[in-house]
Design a protein around this motif. Sequence first.
Motif, PDB file in Angstrom:
ATOM      1  N   LEU A 186      -1.924   0.569   6.498  1.00 49.46           N
ATOM      2  CA  LEU A 186      -2.326   1.966   6.612  1.00 49.46           C
ATOM      3  C   LEU A 186      -1.257   2.885   6.032  1.00 49.46           C
ATOM      4  O   LEU A 186      -1.562   3.819   5.282  1.00 49.46           O
ATOM      5  CB  LEU A 186      -2.582   2.311   8.082  1.00 49.46           C
ATOM      6  N   GLU A 187      -0.012   2.617   6.346  1.00 43.66           N
ATOM      7  CA  GLU A 187       1.083   3.445   5.837  1.00 43.66           C
ATOM      8  C   GLU A 187       1.211   3.310   4.311  1.00 43.66           C
ATOM      9  O   GLU A 187       1.496   4.298   3.618  1.00 43.66           O
ATOM     10  CB  GLU A 187       2.382   3.049   6.526  1.00 43.66           C
ATOM     11  N   ALA A 188       0.988   2.103   3.808  1.00 45.34           N
ATOM     12  CA  ALA A 188       1.066   1.899   2.354  1.00 45.34           C
ATOM     13  C   ALA A 188      -0.047   2.655   1.641  1.00 45.34           C
ATOM     14  O   ALA A 188       0.169   3.265   0.584  1.00 45.34           O
ATOM     15  CB  ALA A 188       0.993   0.411   2.032  1.00 45.34           C
ATOM     16  N   ALA A 189      -1.263   2.626   2.203  1.00 45.38           N
ATOM     17  CA  ALA A 189      -2.381   3.351   1.601  1.00 45.38           C
ATOM     18  C   ALA A 189      -2.123   4.856   1.627  1.00 45.38           C
ATOM     19  O   ALA A 189      -2.482   5.582   0.688  1.00 45.38           O
ATOM     20  CB  ALA A 189      -3.673   3.023   2.337  1.00 45.38           C
ATOM     21  N   THR A 190      -1.487   5.329   2.698  1.00 49.30           N
ATOM     22  CA  THR A 190      -1.137   6.747   2.777  1.00 49.30           C
ATOM     23  C   THR A 190      -0.115   7.111   1.713  1.00 49.30           C
ATOM     24  O   THR A 190      -0.212   8.173   1.071  1.00 49.30           O
ATOM     25  CB  THR A 190      -0.569   7.074   4.169  1.00 49.30           C
ATOM     26  N   ALA A 191       0.847   6.228   1.496  1.00 46.47           N
ATOM     27  CA  ALA A 191       1.864   6.472   0.468  1.00 46.47           C
ATOM     28  C   ALA A 191       1.248   6.495  -0.929  1.00 46.47           C
ATOM     29  O   ALA A 191       1.634   7.304  -1.781  1.00 46.47           O
ATOM     30  CB  ALA A 191       2.954   5.405   0.548  1.00 46.47           C
ATOM     31  N   VAL A 192       0.261   5.616  -1.167  1.00 43.80           N
ATOM     32  CA  VAL A 192      -0.422   5.607  -2.465  1.00 43.80           C
ATOM     33  C   VAL A 192      -1.131   6.936  -2.693  1.00 43.80           C
ATOM     34  O   VAL A 192      -1.078   7.516  -3.788  1.00 43.80           O
ATOM     35  CB  VAL A 192      -1.417   4.434  -2.540  1.00 43.80           C
ATOM     36  N   LEU A 193      -1.809   7.433  -1.659  1.00 44.91           N
ATOM     37  CA  LEU A 193      -2.496   8.717  -1.786  1.00 44.91           C
ATOM     38  C   LEU A 193      -1.506   9.835  -2.083  1.00 44.91           C
ATOM     39  O   LEU A 193      -1.755  10.684  -2.949  1.00 44.91           O
ATOM     40  CB  LEU A 193      -3.281   9.028  -0.515  1.00 44.91           C
ATOM     41  N   GLN A 194      -0.390   9.846  -1.376  1.00 45.44           N
ATOM     42  CA  GLN A 194       0.605  10.887  -1.622  1.00 45.44           C
ATOM     43  C   GLN A 194       1.132  10.828  -3.050  1.00 45.44           C
ATOM     44  O   GLN A 194       1.357  11.866  -3.686  1.00 45.44           O
ATOM     45  CB  GLN A 194       1.759  10.746  -0.622  1.00 45.44           C
ATOM     46  N   ALA A 195       1.291   9.620  -3.571  1.00 45.88           N
ATOM     47  CA  ALA A 195       1.772   9.471  -4.945  1.00 45.88           C
ATOM     48  C   ALA A 195       0.738   9.980  -5.945  1.00 45.88           C
ATOM     49  O   ALA A 195       1.090  10.656  -6.925  1.00 45.88           O
ATOM     50  CB  ALA A 195       2.100   8.004  -5.224  1.00 45.88           C
ATOM     51  N   THR A 196      -0.548   9.683  -5.712  1.00 45.15           N
ATOM     52  CA  THR A 196      -1.585  10.161  -6.635  1.00 45.15           C
ATOM     53  C   THR A 196      -1.723  11.678  -6.564  1.00 45.15           C
ATOM     54  O   THR A 196      -1.994  12.318  -7.589  1.00 45.15           O
ATOM     55  CB  THR A 196      -2.938   9.506  -6.310  1.00 45.15           C
ATOM     56  N   ILE A 197      -1.523  12.246  -5.380  1.00 48.70           N
ATOM     57  CA  ILE A 197      -1.572  13.707  -5.258  1.00 48.70           C
ATOM     58  C   ILE A 197      -0.460  14.346  -6.078  1.00 48.70           C
ATOM     59  O   ILE A 197      -0.672  15.316  -6.819  1.00 48.70           O
ATOM     60  CB  ILE A 197      -1.469  14.130  -3.780  1.00 48.70           C
ATOM     61  N   ALA A 198       0.744  13.777  -5.984  1.00 51.06           N
ATOM     62  CA  ALA A 198       1.881  14.323  -6.731  1.00 51.06           C
ATOM     63  C   ALA A 198       1.665  14.176  -8.237  1.00 51.06           C
ATOM     64  O   ALA A 198       1.953  15.102  -9.016  1.00 51.06           O
ATOM     65  CB  ALA A 198       3.166  13.608  -6.309  1.00 51.06           C
ATOM     66  N   THR A 199       1.143  13.022  -8.653  1.00 49.74           N
ATOM     67  CA  THR A 199       0.906  12.803 -10.081  1.00 49.74           C
ATOM     68  C   THR A 199      -0.156  13.759 -10.603  1.00 49.74           C
ATOM     69  O   THR A 199      -0.031  14.301 -11.712  1.00 49.74           O
ATOM     70  CB  THR A 199       0.470  11.349 -10.325  1.00 49.74           C
ATOM     71  N   ARG A 200      -1.215  13.970  -9.827  1.00 50.77           N
ATOM     72  CA  ARG A 200      -2.273  14.886 -10.257  1.00 50.77           C
ATOM     73  C   ARG A 200      -1.736  16.317 -10.348  1.00 50.77           C
ATOM     74  O   ARG A 200      -2.067  17.052 -11.283  1.00 50.77           O
ATOM     75  CB  ARG A 200      -3.449  14.837  -9.284  1.00 50.77           C
ATOM     76  N   ASN A 201      -0.935  16.733  -9.383  1.00 47.24           N
ATOM     77  CA  ASN A 201      -0.361  18.075  -9.440  1.00 47.24           C
ATOM     78  C   ASN A 201       0.492  18.259 -10.691  1.00 47.24           C
ATOM     79  O   ASN A 201       0.467  19.312 -11.339  1.00 47.24           O
ATOM     80  CB  ASN A 201       0.476  18.347  -8.193  1.00 47.24           C
ATOM     81  N   LYS A 202       1.248  17.218 -11.046  1.00 48.51           N
ATOM     82  CA  LYS A 202       2.052  17.277 -12.262  1.00 48.51           C
ATOM     83  C   LYS A 202       1.166  17.385 -13.492  1.00 48.51           C
ATOM     84  O   LYS A 202       1.461  18.154 -14.428  1.00 48.51           O
ATOM     85  CB  LYS A 202       2.930  16.025 -12.355  1.00 48.51           C
ATOM     86  N   ALA A 203       0.057  16.644 -13.495  1.00 42.17           N
ATOM     87  CA  ALA A 203      -0.869  16.702 -14.633  1.00 42.17           C
ATOM     88  C   ALA A 203      -1.488  18.085 -14.761  1.00 42.17           C
ATOM     89  O   ALA A 203      -1.630  18.615 -15.873  1.00 42.17           O
ATOM     90  CB  ALA A 203      -1.963  15.649 -14.462  1.00 42.17           C
TER      91      ALA A 203
END
Length: 264
Positions: free
Chosen positions: A141-158
């Motif tokens: 669960l924590e790993a899936a949450t970390a993946v989501l946070q990473a995709t959010i940051a990458t999308r914001n950068k894009a």
Amino acid sequence: MTNRQKAELDALHRMQVFVHQNGDALGTVMQAPSRTGLDDAVTALETQAGSQSAALVYATSQTTQKFSAREDLRLHHMNPIAAIARISLAGTPQIIDLRTPRKNIDDVRLVAAANGMAQAAALYTQVFIDHKLPADFIAQLEAATAVLQATIATRNKALQQVKAATQTVADQTTTARNVVRVLSALVVKQLKGRTDLLAAWHMAKQINAKPGVPRGKKKPVPTPTPVPAPTPTLSPVVHVIGATPVPPSTSAAAPAEPTVPHAA
């Protein structure tokens, strides 16, 4: 690029063709800084437009990745925990509000809910393992949450890259307009009396407007087509053999009673 910016780039291309084809008539204008500036403006604008398009494609793909990460977190990690808690831990103070977030929850609240669920479920790990969740379900669960946070940051950068590229295209378009303003003044001066070439130049640098009603004019209001009144339908008269015909009713007044003469 906006439709206006695309139209301006098309005009820049036409102006390039004009100066290339009429170099002899333009004379010293061909060595003017604004002449070389035209080529530089076109090259820069095409480059920035390509960067903007690439940034848009990347941002779109990151949006898809973020949505996939959100659904994986909700459905494959949070939902099983919430379902087990609802059945086996109902009424437990730390678990009573443990539930799967709705699909349209925002990113910040979804991450917060996932972190809160991990903390609450850790208090009753064995209950979830007894229901055959993996022993490391909290870590997953924590790993899936970390993946989501990473995709959010990458999308914001894009998205920031898209914004920067869009602004650069706008700035470069302004630069191109300034170049054309100077170059056009020189061309018109050089081609004085050459009405044929002047007409061709003005056509080349014309910004083809978007089809539609010109500014300042209103769309014509269509005249409604009159609808003819419906023709009344007369009921057919049915004649029955042997029946006494009944005269049609009229709106005339009933006949007056006969006058009785008074006795003498």
